[in-house]
Design a protein around this motif. Structure first.
Motif: not given
Length: 454
Positions: A194-203, A324-331, A250-256
């Protein structure tokens, strides 16, 4: 139309939060009883004084620019928080999103006018002073936003490196140490993320605790989760070498946070399913849509702060003429709902289905593109719910394969509705297929025109 006349939704505001801690704290502050003197201008500024839980009051001011823009809104607050935007700014924007009855259009007080004047004359990101507090946010400056993004990326990189070292320490000491009372990998490491601003990793770190208490075979599952964490950390550290869609994942998964990319797609979107995932201070609503013309399946997320349901609600089984507007990412499953051209209307179209074998193949293909994917949306054709000891499974009516049934948001009652709808015969079922099995969400009986929520 001015910025102020288009009030943003709660989920758009919450997407600005730098981490999950700020998001939850901001949700608690987005209620009228925490504010006095709140007002807004038609030029796109909202202000108010927040009653803090520590007995202090904090002057807060924020711009109301589109939260999906990369630079976010301008904000400033007299609180000591170093997060940007702080929880008070998020709470104020949530209050503003409720409508004019919560934050009316009014004349700005002197301190807001002085802040606006100071902001207009300041070009420095770090050293600007303002009447609202001891620092100016400088969020309106694109160059300042770029530097902030770089600093956050550096913090996440440092956090990923620390996480890698802690995972290595766990493996050296043995997985059995995770079972000891007082073992600090989870909460302490999650706090560091959380301190590193990576809420996805924290979760994901916090979820390790549930693996340890998940019953026989937990060491194997813990090792799998640690491997996925390691893979995510390494993916972030080497994101420049990844293909564009995978790097976005990856960016989405780490929490950005991510914003929609590419042109919107207009279609008649069939509402396949809708359910809520409640958290202590936040509710996430997941809505699955199917484009009748495009054949695309999309996931729309909506968030509700403490004490409020998410703003967006769509009736299952009806079709919506919308963009509908898609977000970036593999899927590219995540999407944002745009302009709606007509109210939801009945639809007789059903999404095409696959066999249970086809569902597992689809999940495997999704894992190839996104190794952290827990499930994929699938529609099963002609399946029958059958008992499997103390549990249930869905079996192909014309085959010999089956998938374990996982309880959905409605629990056992959803399972019984599926069994009753089937009556021992084949049905079409939409749900989520993952490594635990198939979670049914909506079903259609042969010859029936309406969808049944499970």
């Amino acid at each position: 139309m001015t910025q102020q006349e288009v009030r943003r939704t709660a989920d758009q505001v919450l997407s600005l939060a730098p981490d999950s801690v700020s998001r939850k704290a901001g949700s608690k502050l987005g209620v009228p009883e925490r504010w006095f003197g709140a007002g807004c201008s038609r030029e796109g500024v909202v202000w108010g004084v927040c009653r803090g839980g520590d007995g202090m009051s904090y002057r807060t001011v924020a711009g109301t620019a589109d939260p999906l823009e990369s630079a976010g809104p301008v904000s400033d607050c007299t609180c000591p928080s170093r997060r940007s935007p702080c929880a008070h700014a998020l709470g104020l924007l949530l209050l503003w999103s409720r409508g004019e009855e919560s934050v009316p259009v009014a004349g700005a007080p002197d301190w807001v006018g002085e802040w606006l004047a100071a902001r207009g004359g300041s070009s420095s990101e770090e050293g600007a002073k303002s009447p609202a507090g001891e620092r100016g946010s400088g969020l309106a400056d694109p160059e300042a936003a770029r530097r902030r993004a770089e600093r956050r990326a550096e913090r996440i990189t440092a956090g990923a490196a620390e996480l890698e070292q802690r995972l290595a320490d766990l493996l050296r000491s043995g997985l059995a140490t995770a079972e000891r009372p007082g073992y600090g990998l989870r909460e302490e490491t999650a706090a560091r993320m959380v301190d590193a601003q990576a809420p996805g990793l924290a979760s994901r770190v916090r979820e390790l605790g549930s693996v340890v208490t998940s019953g026989p075979g937990w060491p194997t599952r813990l090792l799998e989760e640690c491997a996925l964490l390691h893979l995510l950390g390494r993916g972030w550290q080497h994101r420049e070498r990844l293909p564009g869609p995978l790097a976005a994942t990856v960016r989405t998964r780490v929490g950005l946070p991510s914003a929609p990319a590419g042109p919107p797609v207009r279609d008649h979107w069939l509402v396949l399913a809708q359910y809520d995932l409640p958290e202590p201070r936040l509710t996430t609503r997941r809505i699955w849509l199917y484009g009748i013309g495009s054949g695309r399946t999309a996931l729309v997320l909506s968030y509700g702060p403490a004490g409020r349901a998410p703003d967006l609600a769509l009736p299952v089984g009806l079709a919506l003429d919308a963009e509908l507007s898609a977000h970036p990412g593999s899927g590219r499953l995540r999407a944002t709902l745009g302009e709606r051209f007509a109210p939801p209307a009945p639809a007789t179209v059903r999404p095409p289905g696959v066999t249970t074998t086809g569902a597992t193949v689809r999940y495997g293909e999704a894992l190839r593109d996104d190794p952290w994917q827990e499930s994929v949306p699938v529609t099963l054709d002609d399946v029958v719910p059958v008992p499997d000891g103390d549990d249930w499974q869905v079996a192909d009516a014309r085959g010999d394969t089956a998938l374990p049934l996982v309880q959905g948001p409605a629990g056992r009652s959803g399972l019984w509705r599926l069994v009753a709808l089937s009556g021992g015969g084949p049905v079409k079922v939409f749900g989520e297929c993952g490594h635990r099995g198939f979670t049914p969400l909506t079903a259609w009986a042969p010859g029936a025109g309406e969808a049944v929520r499970l």
